[in-house]
Every structure is written in structure tokens, then in C-alpha cells.
Design a protein around this motif. Sequence first.
Motif, PDB file in Angstrom:
ATOM      1  N   GLU A 250      -0.636  -0.591  -1.071  1.00  0.00           N
ATOM      2  CA  GLU A 250      -1.361  -1.471  -1.985  1.00  0.00           C
ATOM      3  C   GLU A 250      -2.538  -0.730  -2.618  1.00  0.00           C
ATOM      4  O   GLU A 250      -3.062   0.223  -2.054  1.00  0.00           O
ATOM      5  CB  GLU A 250      -1.916  -2.696  -1.248  1.00  0.00           C
ATOM      6  N   ILE A 251      -2.932  -1.214  -3.776  1.00  0.00           N
ATOM      7  CA  ILE A 251      -4.113  -0.684  -4.446  1.00  0.00           C
ATOM      8  C   ILE A 251      -5.225  -1.703  -4.248  1.00  0.00           C
ATOM      9  O   ILE A 251      -5.085  -2.863  -4.656  1.00  0.00           O
ATOM     10  CB  ILE A 251      -3.857  -0.487  -5.951  1.00  0.00           C
TER      11      ILE A 251
ATOM     12  N   THR B  50      -4.130  -3.296 -15.272  1.00  0.00           N
ATOM     13  CA  THR B  50      -3.033  -2.957 -14.365  1.00  0.00           C
ATOM     14  C   THR B  50      -1.668  -3.268 -14.976  1.00  0.00           C
ATOM     15  O   THR B  50      -0.725  -2.504 -14.787  1.00  0.00           O
ATOM     16  CB  THR B  50      -3.203  -3.659 -13.008  1.00  0.00           C
TER      17      THR B  50
ATOM     18  N   SER C  77       1.269  -5.619  -5.734  1.00  0.00           N
ATOM     19  CA  SER C  77       0.799  -4.417  -5.037  1.00  0.00           C
ATOM     20  C   SER C  77      -0.713  -4.225  -5.165  1.00  0.00           C
ATOM     21  O   SER C  77      -1.246  -3.195  -4.777  1.00  0.00           O
ATOM     22  CB  SER C  77       1.527  -3.174  -5.560  1.00  0.00           C
ATOM     23  N   ILE C  78      -1.397  -5.242  -5.688  1.00  0.00           N
ATOM     24  CA  ILE C  78      -2.840  -5.165  -5.897  1.00  0.00           C
ATOM     25  C   ILE C  78      -3.556  -6.099  -4.936  1.00  0.00           C
ATOM     26  O   ILE C  78      -3.166  -7.255  -4.770  1.00  0.00           O
ATOM     27  CB  ILE C  78      -3.201  -5.541  -7.344  1.00  0.00           C
TER      28      ILE C  78
ATOM     29  N   ILE D  16       1.652  -1.632 -13.233  1.00  0.00           N
ATOM     30  CA  ILE D  16       1.424  -1.832 -11.799  1.00  0.00           C
ATOM     31  C   ILE D  16       1.772  -3.275 -11.448  1.00  0.00           C
ATOM     32  O   ILE D  16       1.250  -4.215 -12.045  1.00  0.00           O
ATOM     33  CB  ILE D  16      -0.044  -1.522 -11.436  1.00  0.00           C
ATOM     34  N   ASP D  17       2.650  -3.440 -10.478  1.00  0.00           N
ATOM     35  CA  ASP D  17       3.077  -4.763 -10.026  1.00  0.00           C
ATOM     36  C   ASP D  17       1.884  -5.518  -9.429  1.00  0.00           C
ATOM     37  O   ASP D  17       1.177  -4.994  -8.574  1.00  0.00           O
ATOM     38  CB  ASP D  17       4.171  -4.599  -8.974  1.00  0.00           C
TER      39      ASP D  17
ATOM     40  N   LEU E 280      -7.680   4.463 -11.738  1.00  0.00           N
ATOM     41  CA  LEU E 280      -6.225   4.330 -11.583  1.00  0.00           C
ATOM     42  C   LEU E 280      -5.504   5.564 -12.103  1.00  0.00           C
ATOM     43  O   LEU E 280      -4.506   5.999 -11.524  1.00  0.00           O
ATOM     44  CB  LEU E 280      -5.730   3.063 -12.278  1.00  0.00           C
TER      45      LEU E 280
ATOM     46  N   PHE F 144      -1.569   6.851 -12.097  1.00  0.00           N
ATOM     47  CA  PHE F 144      -0.999   5.845 -12.988  1.00  0.00           C
ATOM     48  C   PHE F 144      -1.340   6.183 -14.435  1.00  0.00           C
ATOM     49  O   PHE F 144      -2.362   6.805 -14.709  1.00  0.00           O
ATOM     50  CB  PHE F 144      -1.528   4.450 -12.636  1.00  0.00           C
TER      51      PHE F 144
END
Length: 74
Positions: free
Chosen positions: A43-44, A14, A23-24, A19-20, A65, A70
Motif C-alpha cells: 500500500e501507499i 493518484t 492500494s492507498i 494508482i488503484d 509518487l 509512478f
Amino acid sequence: MIGMEDMGLIFEVTDAMGIDRESISVPLGKEDPGAVRLLSNGEIEIVVPESTSTEEWVATLRVELEKLGFEMEE
């Protein structure tokens, strides 16, 4: 249960995709077949499979992803 090694492997993928981490969402329990989905709140959610090692599964994580739009950063 998800361990620090599992999270490290997930973050390798990630982070490389920009990807922050905030946000996971990764549930602590493993569940087959594993899943990667975008939640309505943005969120993921990443569910790690129980029957496959995380080391093997991170390739699937990357593909899933990418399906969500992404890309690996340069």
C-alpha cells in the motif's frame, strides 16, 4: 481531519497516475510535514500535512509518487 475535498485532490493525482484507490492508505489526521511512503504490504501511505493546504501540497504528492516510480498516464 481529512475531508472529502482533501481526498478529491489526492485522488486527482493518484488517478492520473493509474494508482488503484484500494492500494492507498490515508490516515484521517493531518500531520506535519506530511509523507508519502510505500508500506511493506504494497500500500501507499499518504499523510497530509497540517500546516500546508492540500491544494498546495498535491504538487509535492506528485513528486513523491514519481520518486516511488509512478508516472502520469497519457
